[in-house]
Design a protein around this motif. Structure first.
Motif, PDB file in Angstrom:
ATOM      1  N   GLY A 402       0.818  -1.196   0.000  1.00  0.00           N
ATOM      2  CA  GLY A 402       0.000   0.000   0.000  1.00  0.00           C
ATOM      3  C   GLY A 402       0.853   1.249   0.000  1.00  0.00           C
ATOM      4  O   GLY A 402       2.045   1.206   0.314  1.00  0.00           O
ATOM      5  N   GLY A 422      -1.929  -0.047   6.568  1.00  0.00           N
ATOM      6  CA  GLY A 422      -2.607  -0.490   5.352  1.00  0.00           C
ATOM      7  C   GLY A 422      -1.658  -0.950   4.277  1.00  0.00           C
ATOM      8  O   GLY A 422      -2.055  -1.129   3.119  1.00  0.00           O
ATOM      9  N   ALA A 423      -0.382  -1.141   4.630  1.00  0.00           N
ATOM     10  CA  ALA A 423       0.612  -1.646   3.688  1.00  0.00           C
ATOM     11  C   ALA A 423       1.105  -2.996   4.204  1.00  0.00           C
ATOM     12  O   ALA A 423       0.475  -3.620   5.054  1.00  0.00           O
ATOM     13  CB  ALA A 423       1.766  -0.657   3.539  1.00  0.00           C
ATOM     14  N   ASN A 509      -5.160  -3.886  -1.810  1.00  0.00           N
ATOM     15  CA  ASN A 509      -4.411  -3.017  -0.893  1.00  0.00           C
ATOM     16  C   ASN A 509      -4.029  -1.656  -1.484  1.00  0.00           C
ATOM     17  O   ASN A 509      -4.221  -0.621  -0.832  1.00  0.00           O
ATOM     18  CB  ASN A 509      -3.153  -3.728  -0.390  1.00  0.00           C
ATOM     19  CG  ASN A 509      -3.466  -4.741   0.696  1.00  0.00           C
ATOM     20  OD1 ASN A 509      -4.582  -4.816   1.185  1.00  0.00           O
ATOM     21  ND2 ASN A 509      -2.474  -5.528   1.085  1.00  0.00           N
ATOM     22  N   ALA A 513      -5.482   1.694   0.233  1.00  0.00           N
ATOM     23  CA  ALA A 513      -4.529   2.602   0.872  1.00  0.00           C
ATOM     24  C   ALA A 513      -4.591   4.001   0.268  1.00  0.00           C
ATOM     25  O   ALA A 513      -4.533   5.004   0.986  1.00  0.00           O
ATOM     26  CB  ALA A 513      -3.115   2.037   0.763  1.00  0.00           C
TER      27      ALA A 513
END
Length: 597
Positions: A402, A422-423, A509, A513
């Motif tokens: 992300g 979010g990564a 993702n 993100a």
């Protein structure tokens, strides 16, 4: 044994080879013979040294003088000035960004200063096709220690104690993974190396295989001993011909010296390893798809459980780790788990190799301790953003990762911190973007990649990513509607929960993100029909600034659509209805009178 007063190390990694390092090596050999120095100075072709931006690279030892961007016609000067007269060739030294300060030794270059090399410890320093050089660097001592002083259970406990987690993306405990395979009953087990590196811009595994193949073989042999396997496979994509060549040489040399094959080191332990060339399918990075490909079937994932540790290759217990994971193993066995565990954070031990790409001054490979901040990687090691532009985001974890914005640059790089943003760590791809990048377009790029690489076996990935991609394309074409945002978020959440394998589960993702951190860019595309970064062609509008236009007519002469008209020495105008937005006019204008937005 031949003794030399100096060594000339020439980078023989794929990047430098493509830039002409073979010609440089030939020029060195010819010039040394011409100067009658061929018996005094040895030429060594190494693997990748990591600083790909500065290739081709030549390093003079023992002093460690670092010459960069060397060309074949520079060689006579290097030999006559440096090796004969003892004077460094200043013009070929690395120059620090901004300050332009010349740095003679690679150890003093900022790109290397904050690195801590374990997986890359030998890359760029030894001849990967000469096993004696690996042995001289304590090679195969970790294997010898395991076979002669430790039981398989003790090896596994040492790996668990080290805290090493899989470097291929999942981040699962390596020791626990080995333990599961070890405890699975059965006389036949397999050890497998996942070298199917498919992330755009990623070349960590390739560089290790090209520069230090024996470290991977040694790590696999230690793992084979620990779980009770007597046969192994290295699954490497066929697009890596140099890595495959050096692996074949390494396997043959290890077999000849009794370090691979039957009755290794006279201990009664036997293990054979062979290479399986993959066809380049991204989904084969998933372990069940990889095993299906080795078996000769189409590379498609299967539901888990059962996990490979119980029922893997040819339905036998199997252990799969990636290249970087195995490269760490010999050092852990040799130096002890405690030393390795002293690096990193509480839940993320050791180091991680990243491929630095994108809008950075210093691109290449960097191995850093876990817990280092993204800011340090990008600005201290990477040298900051090219052309003094503003940092915008970094995509970490490849297509499965992300985008992380500027406000989170001081986040420590470890498995848990990145997931919270979010990564994900992924295999180590790190793509830096500046203010000229459109985040909607970035999300579209990565989703387009994963959608095309989907094997199509499960509906969420096959159909869900296609629908998400269609929505992103619609938004980039200026046809998006506010409801598209909710649809993207809903689809992304469903796909993450229901897709069969890691490819599908992580495909949303980049979209989720960018929606999280760059929602304003989506809103601008949908509501204002504008691309703030000026990237999405359908949303661009070219204009000539009358005050800046000199009326030279250069723009009109190169316009393929005859959309620009005007009188000489008077401001020209662009007919928007005819403009195809090719950008030729901007490239031709010498007065910066044409803008897009």
């Amino acid at each position: 044994m031949q003794l030399y007063r100096a060594h000339l190390l020439v980078c023989g990694g794929t990047g430098c080879v493509s830039s002409g390092s073979k010609k440089i090596q030939d020029a060195i050999v010819d010039e040394l013979a011409k100067q009658k120095l061929d018996q005094e100075i040895k030429v060594v072709e190494t693997g990748c040294h990591g600083f790909c931006e500065m290739g081709p690279i030549v390093i003079v030892y023992p002093e460690g003088t670092f010459y960069c961007q060397v060309q074949a016609n520079d060689i006579p000067e290097i030999i006559s000035e440096h090796l004969i007269k003892g004077r460094i060739v200043q013009r070929l030294l690395f120059k620090a960004p901004v300050t332009e300060e010349q740095v003679p030794s690679y150890k003093d270059i900022a790109f290397y200063k904050k690195q801590h090399r374990i997986a890359l410890r030998n890359c760029g320093h030894i001849d990967p096709e000469y096993i004696q050089e690996y042995i001289a660097k304590n090679g195969y001592e970790g294997l010898a220690k395991a076979l002669t002083t430790l039981t398989p259970e003790q090896v596994i406990e040492e790996m668990k104690k080290s805290g090493l987690r899989g470097r291929g993306g999942g981040g699962f405990s390596t020791g626990l993974k080995w333990q599961f395979a070890s405890k699975s009953p059965g006389p036949k087990k397999y050890i497998i190396c996942n070298a199917d590196e498919g992330d755009p811009g990623a070349f960590m595994d390739r560089s290790v295989l090209e520069g230090d193949p024996h470290s991977v073989l040694e790590g696999m042999l230690i793992a084979a001993y620990a779980i009770g396997a007597d046969e192994g496979y290295i699954y490497v994509r066929a697009e890596y011909p140099l890595a495959i060549k050096r692996l074949k040489v390494a396997i043959a040399q290890a077999e000849e010296m009794g370090l691979l094959g039957d009755n290794i080191l006279g201990t009664g332990f036997s293990c054979r390893i062979q290479i399986k060339e993959g066809a380049g399918a991204f989904v084969c990075g998933e372990e069940t798809a990889l095993m299906a490909s080795i078996e000769g079937s189409r590379g498609m994932p299967n539901p888990r459980p059962p996990f490979p540790a119980v029922k893997g290759l040819w339905e036998k217990p199997s252990n799969i780790n990636n290249v970087e994971t195995y490269a760490n193993v010999p050092i852990i066995l040799l130096d002890g788990a405690d030393k390795y565990a002293s690096l990193g954070t509480e839940n993320s031990k050791g180091t991680k190799v990243f491929a630095l790409t994108g809008k950075l001054r210093n691109t290449g490979l960097a191995e850093v301790p876990m817990g280092i901040s993204l800011r340090e990687i990008i600005f201290d090691i990477g040298g900051g953003i090219m052309d003094d532009k503003k940092f915008k985001a970094v995509q970490i974890g490849g297509p499965s990762g992300g985008c992380i914005p500027e406000q989170h640059l001081d986040t420590p790089v470890d498995y848990d911190s990145l997931i919270a943003l979010g990564a994900m760590m992924g295999s180590g791809g790190l793509v830096v973007m500046d203010e000229t990048s459109c985040m909607v377009d970035v999300a579209r790029f990565f989703l387009n990649f994963t959608q095309k690489e989907s094997c199509g076996k499960c509906t969420p990935c096959r159909e869900g990513t296609k629908r998400m991609l269609e929505i992103l394309e619609k938004i980039c074409d200026g046809k998006g509607v506010p409801e598209d945002i909710t649809t993207l978020q809903t689809l992304g959440a469903v796909i993450k929960k229901t897709a069969l394998c890691g490819l599908g589960q992580t495909a949303p993702n980049p979209v989720l993100a960018t929606l999280r951190y760059f929602r304003d860019e989506y809103d601008a595309h949908i509501n204002d029909k504008k691309c703030p970064a000026g990237v999405c062609t359908a949303l661009l509008e070219y204009k000539i600034i009358a005050e800046s236009c000199k009326g030279c007519g250069a723009c009109a002469r190169v316009c393929p659509a005859d959309a620009i008209t005007g009188e000489k020495k008077q401001p020209y105008v662009i007919d928007i209805s005819k403009c195809i937005k090719c950008g030729s006019c901007i490239e031709k204008c010498k007065f910066n009178a044409i803008v897009k937005g």
